[in-house]
Design a protein around this motif. Structure first.
Motif, PDB file in Angstrom:
ATOM      1  N   LYS A  81       0.814  -1.215   0.000  1.00 20.60           N
ATOM      2  CA  LYS A  81       0.000   0.000   0.000  1.00 20.60           C
ATOM      3  C   LYS A  81       0.850   1.270   0.000  1.00 20.60           C
ATOM      4  O   LYS A  81       0.585   2.200  -0.752  1.00 20.60           O
ATOM      5  CB  LYS A  81      -0.944  -0.001   1.194  1.00 20.60           C
ATOM      6  CG  LYS A  81      -1.997  -1.085   1.151  1.00 20.60           C
ATOM      7  CD  LYS A  81      -2.799  -1.118   2.437  1.00 20.60           C
ATOM      8  CE  LYS A  81      -3.844  -2.188   2.436  1.00 20.60           C
ATOM      9  NZ  LYS A  81      -5.029  -1.867   1.661  1.00 20.60           N
ATOM     10  N   THR A  82       1.881   1.289   0.842  1.00 22.28           N
ATOM     11  CA  THR A  82       2.732   2.480   0.928  1.00 22.28           C
ATOM     12  C   THR A  82       3.505   2.691  -0.364  1.00 22.28           C
ATOM     13  O   THR A  82       3.576   3.815  -0.882  1.00 22.28           O
ATOM     14  CB  THR A  82       3.696   2.367   2.123  1.00 22.28           C
ATOM     15  OG1 THR A  82       2.913   2.233   3.314  1.00 22.28           O
ATOM     16  CG2 THR A  82       4.585   3.587   2.243  1.00 22.28           C
ATOM     17  N   TYR A 126       2.538  10.360   1.242  1.00 24.06           N
ATOM     18  CA  TYR A 126       2.911   9.742   2.518  1.00 24.06           C
ATOM     19  C   TYR A 126       1.754   9.834   3.515  1.00 24.06           C
ATOM     20  O   TYR A 126       1.405   8.847   4.168  1.00 24.06           O
ATOM     21  CB  TYR A 126       4.155  10.424   3.091  1.00 24.06           C
ATOM     22  CG  TYR A 126       4.503   9.956   4.480  1.00 24.06           C
ATOM     23  CD1 TYR A 126       5.081   8.714   4.692  1.00 24.06           C
ATOM     24  CD2 TYR A 126       4.220  10.750   5.585  1.00 24.06           C
ATOM     25  CE1 TYR A 126       5.378   8.269   5.966  1.00 24.06           C
ATOM     26  CE2 TYR A 126       4.512  10.316   6.866  1.00 24.06           C
ATOM     27  CZ  TYR A 126       5.094   9.085   7.056  1.00 24.06           C
ATOM     28  OH  TYR A 126       5.377   8.647   8.326  1.00 24.06           O
ATOM     29  N   LEU A 127       1.144  11.008   3.625  1.00 25.39           N
ATOM     30  CA  LEU A 127       0.013  11.193   4.523  1.00 25.39           C
ATOM     31  C   LEU A 127      -1.131  10.239   4.161  1.00 25.39           C
ATOM     32  O   LEU A 127      -1.728   9.607   5.041  1.00 25.39           O
ATOM     33  CB  LEU A 127      -0.469  12.647   4.471  1.00 25.39           C
ATOM     34  CG  LEU A 127      -1.652  13.011   5.362  1.00 25.39           C
ATOM     35  CD1 LEU A 127      -1.325  12.785   6.831  1.00 25.39           C
ATOM     36  CD2 LEU A 127      -2.049  14.457   5.118  1.00 25.39           C
ATOM     37  N   SER A 182      -3.147   3.033   6.120  1.00 30.32           N
ATOM     38  CA  SER A 182      -2.615   1.932   6.932  1.00 30.32           C
ATOM     39  C   SER A 182      -3.311   1.849   8.288  1.00 30.32           C
ATOM     40  O   SER A 182      -3.373   0.783   8.897  1.00 30.32           O
ATOM     41  CB  SER A 182      -1.102   2.067   7.120  1.00 30.32           C
ATOM     42  OG  SER A 182      -0.802   3.185   7.935  1.00 30.32           O
ATOM     43  N   LYS A 183      -3.882   2.942   8.758  1.00 33.19           N
ATOM     44  CA  LYS A 183      -4.615   2.943  10.028  1.00 33.19           C
ATOM     45  C   LYS A 183      -6.033   2.400   9.858  1.00 33.19           C
ATOM     46  O   LYS A 183      -6.683   2.074  10.825  1.00 33.19           O
ATOM     47  CB  LYS A 183      -4.675   4.347  10.620  1.00 33.19           C
ATOM     48  CG  LYS A 183      -3.322   4.810  11.090  1.00 33.19           C
ATOM     49  CD  LYS A 183      -3.364   6.172  11.703  1.00 33.19           C
ATOM     50  CE  LYS A 183      -1.939   6.550  12.052  1.00 33.19           C
ATOM     51  NZ  LYS A 183      -1.805   7.609  12.950  1.00 33.19           N
ATOM     52  N   SER A 213      -0.889   7.365   2.639  1.00 26.99           N
ATOM     53  CA  SER A 213      -0.516   5.988   2.970  1.00 26.99           C
ATOM     54  C   SER A 213      -0.629   5.736   4.468  1.00 26.99           C
ATOM     55  O   SER A 213      -1.025   4.650   4.891  1.00 26.99           O
ATOM     56  CB  SER A 213       0.903   5.669   2.473  1.00 26.99           C
ATOM     57  OG  SER A 213       1.871   6.297   3.273  1.00 26.99           O
ATOM     58  N   ARG A 214      -0.305   6.721   5.274  1.00 31.16           N
ATOM     59  CA  ARG A 214      -0.434   6.580   6.730  1.00 31.16           C
ATOM     60  C   ARG A 214      -1.902   6.452   7.140  1.00 31.16           C
ATOM     61  O   ARG A 214      -2.250   5.647   7.990  1.00 31.16           O
ATOM     62  CB  ARG A 214       0.215   7.767   7.461  1.00 31.16           C
ATOM     63  CG  ARG A 214       1.696   7.952   7.208  1.00 31.16           C
ATOM     64  CD  ARG A 214       2.540   6.767   7.596  1.00 31.16           C
ATOM     65  NE  ARG A 214       2.355   6.476   9.011  1.00 31.16           N
ATOM     66  CZ  ARG A 214       2.566   5.289   9.572  1.00 31.16           C
ATOM     67  NH1 ARG A 214       2.979   4.283   8.837  1.00 31.16           N
ATOM     68  NH2 ARG A 214       2.370   5.105  10.845  1.00 31.16           N
ATOM     69  N   ILE A 215      -2.750   7.265   6.558  1.00 30.35           N
ATOM     70  CA  ILE A 215      -4.180   7.200   6.863  1.00 30.35           C
ATOM     71  C   ILE A 215      -4.747   5.848   6.439  1.00 30.35           C
ATOM     72  O   ILE A 215      -5.495   5.219   7.182  1.00 30.35           O
ATOM     73  CB  ILE A 215      -4.932   8.365   6.206  1.00 30.35           C
ATOM     74  CG1 ILE A 215      -4.561   9.679   6.893  1.00 30.35           C
ATOM     75  CG2 ILE A 215      -6.446   8.131   6.227  1.00 30.35           C
ATOM     76  CD1 ILE A 215      -5.062  10.917   6.204  1.00 30.35           C
TER      77      ILE A 215
END
Length: 137
Positions: free
Chosen positions: A85-86, A127-128, A134-135, A130-132
């Motif tokens: 995903k990232t 990046y933001l 992944s949560k 991908s972080r959202i």
């Protein structure tokens, strides 16, 4: 569904959604912050000839279009993808960054805008996203 096929669809969906968001924001920008009088914003040649008339406020929506479009595309990709995903979100960011680099060479925008746009609109928003995503597992 085959993971490779789903990841490929995720990337295609991200590119399409990101492009639609980008173009939608750009298309409404002129009605919110009108371009300077006498400018032709419908063609590249018109923009090149009149870019010197633009004030800092006229660069707000192009930046937002690039940042939000990249974010939307990367988030779409990361939410749909089965794996990596990232990496796939960063691929979307890199794709739109390449478009931003082409834009910088095509249109004579101010150096300050080019730097801000290329540094902050693409990879950080991917990046933001991908972080959202992944949560949301």
């Amino acid at each position: 569904m085959n993971p490779l096929f789903r990841n490929t669809l995720a990337v295609l969906a991200g590119l399409i959604i990101g492009s639609i968001v980008n173009m939608t924001i750009l298309s409404i920008s002129g009605s919110i912050i009108p371009p300077p009088n006498g400018t032709d914003v419908t063609t590249t040649e018109g923009l090149q000839a009149t870019m010197h008339l633009f004030e800092p406020k006229h660069f707000l929506f192009p930046f937002l279009a690039h940042a939000i479009g990249t974010f939307a595309g990367a988030l779409t990709t990361a939410l749909i993808a089965v794996s990596n995903k990232t990496k796939l979100a960063f691929f979307i960011g890199a794709f739109f960054l390449f478009g931003g680099i082409v834009m910088v060479y095509t249109l004579p925008s101010p150096v300050w805008f080019s730097i801000i746009d290329l540094v902050f609109a693409y990879i950080p928003t991917a990046y933001l996203a991908s972080r959202i995503a992944s949560k949301k597992k």
